[in-house]
Write a protein that holds these residues in place. Sequence first.
Motif, PDB file in Angstrom:
ATOM      1  N   SER A  44       0.849  -1.193   0.000  1.00 16.60           N
ATOM      2  CA  SER A  44       0.000   0.000   0.000  1.00 16.60           C
ATOM      3  C   SER A  44       0.885   1.244   0.000  1.00 16.60           C
ATOM      4  O   SER A  44       2.016   1.222   0.499  1.00 16.60           O
ATOM      5  CB  SER A  44      -0.899   0.017   1.242  1.00 16.60           C
ATOM      6  OG  SER A  44      -1.639   1.221   1.322  1.00 16.60           O
ATOM      7  N   ARG A  45       0.353   2.341  -0.516  1.00 15.00           N
ATOM      8  CA  ARG A  45       1.046   3.627  -0.432  1.00 15.00           C
ATOM      9  C   ARG A  45       0.349   4.573   0.537  1.00 15.00           C
ATOM     10  O   ARG A  45       0.878   5.649   0.843  1.00 15.00           O
ATOM     11  CB  ARG A  45       1.141   4.285  -1.817  1.00 15.00           C
ATOM     12  CG  ARG A  45       1.934   3.453  -2.820  1.00 15.00           C
ATOM     13  CD  ARG A  45       2.063   4.167  -4.154  1.00 15.00           C
ATOM     14  NE  ARG A  45       2.966   5.295  -4.068  1.00 15.00           N
ATOM     15  CZ  ARG A  45       4.283   5.225  -4.266  1.00 15.00           C
ATOM     16  NH1 ARG A  45       4.854   4.068  -4.567  1.00 15.00           N
ATOM     17  NH2 ARG A  45       5.035   6.303  -4.187  1.00 15.00           N
ATOM     18  N   ASP A  46      -0.846   4.187   1.013  1.00 20.88           N
ATOM     19  CA  ASP A  46      -1.616   5.121   1.837  1.00 20.88           C
ATOM     20  C   ASP A  46      -2.191   4.501   3.105  1.00 20.88           C
ATOM     21  O   ASP A  46      -2.930   5.166   3.833  1.00 20.88           O
ATOM     22  CB  ASP A  46      -2.735   5.743   1.010  1.00 20.88           C
ATOM     23  CG  ASP A  46      -3.733   4.717   0.471  1.00 20.88           C
ATOM     24  OD1 ASP A  46      -3.713   3.554   0.918  1.00 20.88           O
ATOM     25  OD2 ASP A  46      -4.541   5.087  -0.400  1.00 20.88           O
ATOM     26  N   LEU A  47      -1.900   3.230   3.382  1.00 21.29           N
ATOM     27  CA  LEU A  47      -2.382   2.491   4.558  1.00 21.29           C
ATOM     28  C   LEU A  47      -3.857   2.119   4.494  1.00 21.29           C
ATOM     29  O   LEU A  47      -4.331   1.368   5.349  1.00 21.29           O
ATOM     30  CB  LEU A  47      -2.121   3.274   5.859  1.00 21.29           C
ATOM     31  CG  LEU A  47      -0.666   3.463   6.260  1.00 21.29           C
ATOM     32  CD1 LEU A  47      -0.552   4.480   7.411  1.00 21.29           C
ATOM     33  CD2 LEU A  47      -0.045   2.137   6.691  1.00 21.29           C
ATOM     34  N   VAL A  48      -4.573   2.609   3.491  1.00 22.14           N
ATOM     35  CA  VAL A  48      -6.008   2.340   3.374  1.00 22.14           C
ATOM     36  C   VAL A  48      -6.291   1.299   2.303  1.00 22.14           C
ATOM     37  O   VAL A  48      -7.074   0.369   2.511  1.00 22.14           O
ATOM     38  CB  VAL A  48      -6.784   3.648   3.086  1.00 22.14           C
ATOM     39  CG1 VAL A  48      -8.255   3.347   2.809  1.00 22.14           C
ATOM     40  CG2 VAL A  48      -6.650   4.615   4.254  1.00 22.14           C
ATOM     41  N   LEU A 242       2.903   0.351  15.158  1.00 22.84           N
ATOM     42  CA  LEU A 242       2.827   1.801  14.938  1.00 22.84           C
ATOM     43  C   LEU A 242       3.819   2.180  13.854  1.00 22.84           C
ATOM     44  O   LEU A 242       4.976   1.753  13.887  1.00 22.84           O
ATOM     45  CB  LEU A 242       3.135   2.562  16.223  1.00 22.84           C
ATOM     46  CG  LEU A 242       1.967   2.801  17.200  1.00 22.84           C
ATOM     47  CD1 LEU A 242       1.347   1.493  17.667  1.00 22.84           C
ATOM     48  CD2 LEU A 242       2.446   3.627  18.405  1.00 22.84           C
ATOM     49  N   VAL A 243       3.363   2.997  12.884  1.00 22.40           N
ATOM     50  CA  VAL A 243       4.225   3.415  11.774  1.00 22.40           C
ATOM     51  C   VAL A 243       3.973   4.885  11.458  1.00 22.40           C
ATOM     52  O   VAL A 243       2.869   5.403  11.665  1.00 22.40           O
ATOM     53  CB  VAL A 243       3.966   2.582  10.502  1.00 22.40           C
ATOM     54  CG1 VAL A 243       4.426   1.143  10.682  1.00 22.40           C
ATOM     55  CG2 VAL A 243       2.499   2.636  10.095  1.00 22.40           C
ATOM     56  N   PRO A 244       5.005   5.596  10.925  1.00 23.34           N
ATOM     57  CA  PRO A 244       4.779   6.969  10.447  1.00 23.34           C
ATOM     58  C   PRO A 244       3.808   6.971   9.269  1.00 23.34           C
ATOM     59  O   PRO A 244       3.741   6.012   8.491  1.00 23.34           O
ATOM     60  CB  PRO A 244       6.180   7.427  10.006  1.00 23.34           C
ATOM     61  CG  PRO A 244       7.134   6.478  10.653  1.00 23.34           C
ATOM     62  CD  PRO A 244       6.406   5.184  10.786  1.00 23.34           C
ATOM     63  N   GLY A 245       3.055   8.057   9.118  1.00 25.59           N
ATOM     64  CA  GLY A 245       2.115   8.181   8.027  1.00 25.59           C
ATOM     65  C   GLY A 245       2.805   8.351   6.683  1.00 25.59           C
ATOM     66  O   GLY A 245       4.022   8.554   6.608  1.00 25.59           O
ATOM     67  N   ALA A 299      -8.782   9.967   6.574  1.00 18.18           N
ATOM     68  CA  ALA A 299      -7.752   9.082   6.038  1.00 18.18           C
ATOM     69  C   ALA A 299      -6.375   9.743   6.089  1.00 18.18           C
ATOM     70  O   ALA A 299      -6.267  10.975   6.189  1.00 18.18           O
ATOM     71  CB  ALA A 299      -8.089   8.712   4.598  1.00 18.18           C
ATOM     72  N   PRO A 300      -5.315   8.955   6.017  1.00 18.03           N
ATOM     73  CA  PRO A 300      -3.969   9.519   5.931  1.00 18.03           C
ATOM     74  C   PRO A 300      -3.829  10.439   4.718  1.00 18.03           C
ATOM     75  O   PRO A 300      -4.573  10.318   3.737  1.00 18.03           O
ATOM     76  CB  PRO A 300      -3.077   8.284   5.785  1.00 18.03           C
ATOM     77  CG  PRO A 300      -3.860   7.176   6.390  1.00 18.03           C
ATOM     78  CD  PRO A 300      -5.288   7.479   6.090  1.00 18.03           C
ATOM     79  N   ALA A 301      -2.866  11.331   4.791  1.00 15.95           N
ATOM     80  CA  ALA A 301      -2.654  12.295   3.720  1.00 15.95           C
ATOM     81  C   ALA A 301      -2.417  11.580   2.392  1.00 15.95           C
ATOM     82  O   ALA A 301      -1.643  10.634   2.309  1.00 15.95           O
ATOM     83  CB  ALA A 301      -1.449  13.176   4.057  1.00 15.95           C
ATOM     84  N   GLY A 302      -3.128  12.043   1.347  1.00 13.93           N
ATOM     85  CA  GLY A 302      -2.950  11.494   0.013  1.00 13.93           C
ATOM     86  C   GLY A 302      -3.697  10.216  -0.269  1.00 13.93           C
ATOM     87  O   GLY A 302      -3.584   9.657  -1.371  1.00 13.93           O
ATOM     88  N   ALA A 303      -4.476   9.718   0.687  1.00 13.02           N
ATOM     89  CA  ALA A 303      -5.197   8.462   0.481  1.00 13.02           C
ATOM     90  C   ALA A 303      -6.298   8.636  -0.547  1.00 13.02           C
ATOM     91  O   ALA A 303      -6.974   9.673  -0.600  1.00 13.02           O
ATOM     92  CB  ALA A 303      -5.777   7.960   1.796  1.00 13.02           C
ATOM     93  N   GLY A 304      -6.488   7.611  -1.355  1.00 16.35           N
ATOM     94  CA  GLY A 304      -7.589   7.614  -2.305  1.00 16.35           C
ATOM     95  C   GLY A 304      -8.863   7.089  -1.681  1.00 16.35           C
ATOM     96  O   GLY A 304      -8.894   6.724  -0.495  1.00 16.35           O
ATOM     97  N   ALA A 305      -9.901   7.046  -2.489  1.00 19.67           N
ATOM     98  CA  ALA A 305     -11.197   6.576  -2.003  1.00 19.67           C
ATOM     99  C   ALA A 305     -11.132   5.084  -1.678  1.00 19.67           C
ATOM    100  O   ALA A 305     -10.464   4.309  -2.371  1.00 19.67           O
ATOM    101  CB  ALA A 305     -12.271   6.842  -3.044  1.00 19.67           C
ATOM    102  N   GLN A 306     -11.800   4.708  -0.634  1.00 15.78           N
ATOM    103  CA  GLN A 306     -11.854   3.306  -0.219  1.00 15.78           C
ATOM    104  C   GLN A 306     -12.909   2.578  -1.045  1.00 15.78           C
ATOM    105  O   GLN A 306     -14.002   3.086  -1.280  1.00 15.78           O
ATOM    106  CB  GLN A 306     -12.205   3.240   1.266  1.00 15.78           C
ATOM    107  CG  GLN A 306     -12.057   1.888   1.899  1.00 15.78           C
ATOM    108  CD  GLN A 306     -12.351   1.943   3.401  1.00 15.78           C
ATOM    109  OE1 GLN A 306     -13.101   2.794   3.875  1.00 15.78           O
ATOM    110  NE2 GLN A 306     -11.747   1.032   4.148  1.00 15.78           N
TER     111      GLN A 306
END
Length: 491
Positions: A44-48, A242-245, A299-306
């Motif tokens: 993933s690039r956005d965690l979502v 736990l991870v940085p965004g 959502a985290p910064a830059g995340a696309g639609a789920q």
Amino acid sequence: MTTTFTNPVLPGDRPDPAIIRVGDEYWMTYSSFEASPGLLLYRSRDLVTWTYVTAALPEPLGSTFAVDIAEHDGRFFIYIPFIPAPWSELTEPSIYVIHADSMAGPWSTPIDLGIRGAIDPGHVVDEDGRRWLFVSGIRRIALSDDGLSTTGELQHVYDGWRYPDEWVTEAYALEGPKLFRRGAWFYLVSAVGGTGGPPTGHMVIVARSRSVDGPWENHPRNPIARTTDAAQKWWSRGHATLVPGPGAPPDDDDWWMVSHGYENGYRTLGRQILLEPVRWSADGWPDGAVDDPGGELVAPAGAGAQHPSPSFTDDFSDLRLGERWAFHAPGPDEAARLRVDDGLVVDGKGSSPADASPLAILAGHHSYEVEVDVELEGDVQAGLLLFFNSRLFCGMGIDGERMLSFSGGIRTHWREPVPPTRRIALRLRNDRHIVIGWYRVAGGEWTRHGVRYETSGYHANTVGDLLSLRPALYSAGSGSARFRDFRYTAL
């Protein structure tokens, strides 16, 4: 416009998530238990939004419990606890390691680290560049420079944080250590309270030290995540990383927690992957930023639609082992039972669904329907199931003479009036735990099976096995079964 998401970010039974950030990407896997292939890797690039890439473990050596992913000097490692299973050669819990030049693989075969009687490894590099593996307990053991062997013995290093005795939990169970460094501090994230049992049991606790040697100071506001009320949407929240965004440096305040939990009322789906924001407080501790991750979250910064998990059809022309299908309780070289020939041909194994190592998929919807065409070849029985484990399943099959009906993990006395046939189409609908079956012989209409099942109790607390209820195909006996045109439809 603000982008939002809802949990789970990856539905279905995916417990004990382990996650690592590599450049601008995140990679994740989770406990695969008695599934083969095992340790499915997602990117993933956005965690979502997560995309399947590969299976790191084609043939598990035992039941595969919670792992840790590590990167060191440009090489990647997955530390794996294998637990004895009836089909494995192990006699006690044993920790192994696999390694690769890239997270996409190829991954090495498992290497025995010689660690016995421990689970839940967590890798860390100390302030002097030495490598360590923490395990349940919480204990640690030194690793060699290449991370492929151990030096010394396990030593106890942390007693955990004790919650009030009146809290309703399964057991104390200090486990799941995940370690990271931020600034001058090493942080140790653990789970206590037990992963099953009461909804309010599991939780996430944190300790920190300026050295991997300790002493470890407990977070003054532990736990940082916990189900506090059975009315909440997510139960037994725990086992967190736990991870940085996305794009955030480690010293930034943009951090996220990835954990697992049971959905209220749907333990049958297993432990699903949860994402929630972390807030760094002025005193240098991470805190959960939301009390209940059951609603809509930013959502985290830059995340696309789920996007919801889709329905799909499978003609088996491209056998997607790992990505879609996995054997339960596999023997050595289990995949040799399969061949693609006008559908999927599965050689028989065992004498019933209980010992046939069914081929299963994960389900992540409250309501869904599965359908498949089954044809027998030789002395075999085969069919379509909702399968939890060898002791708990339901569904139906044929043996050429009659229909076999299963409920509660046994063949029932019900005699469904199906004419003798060696080919039949089967359908099961799980509508919020109410399971209805249909069948259709060649040239006929769909006929509803005479019995409906209620499956809300097909879960871990019923049989003490941390799995989920999965649609599955089984083939038992000395012949084989040909499966055609499988369909999974979300309702």
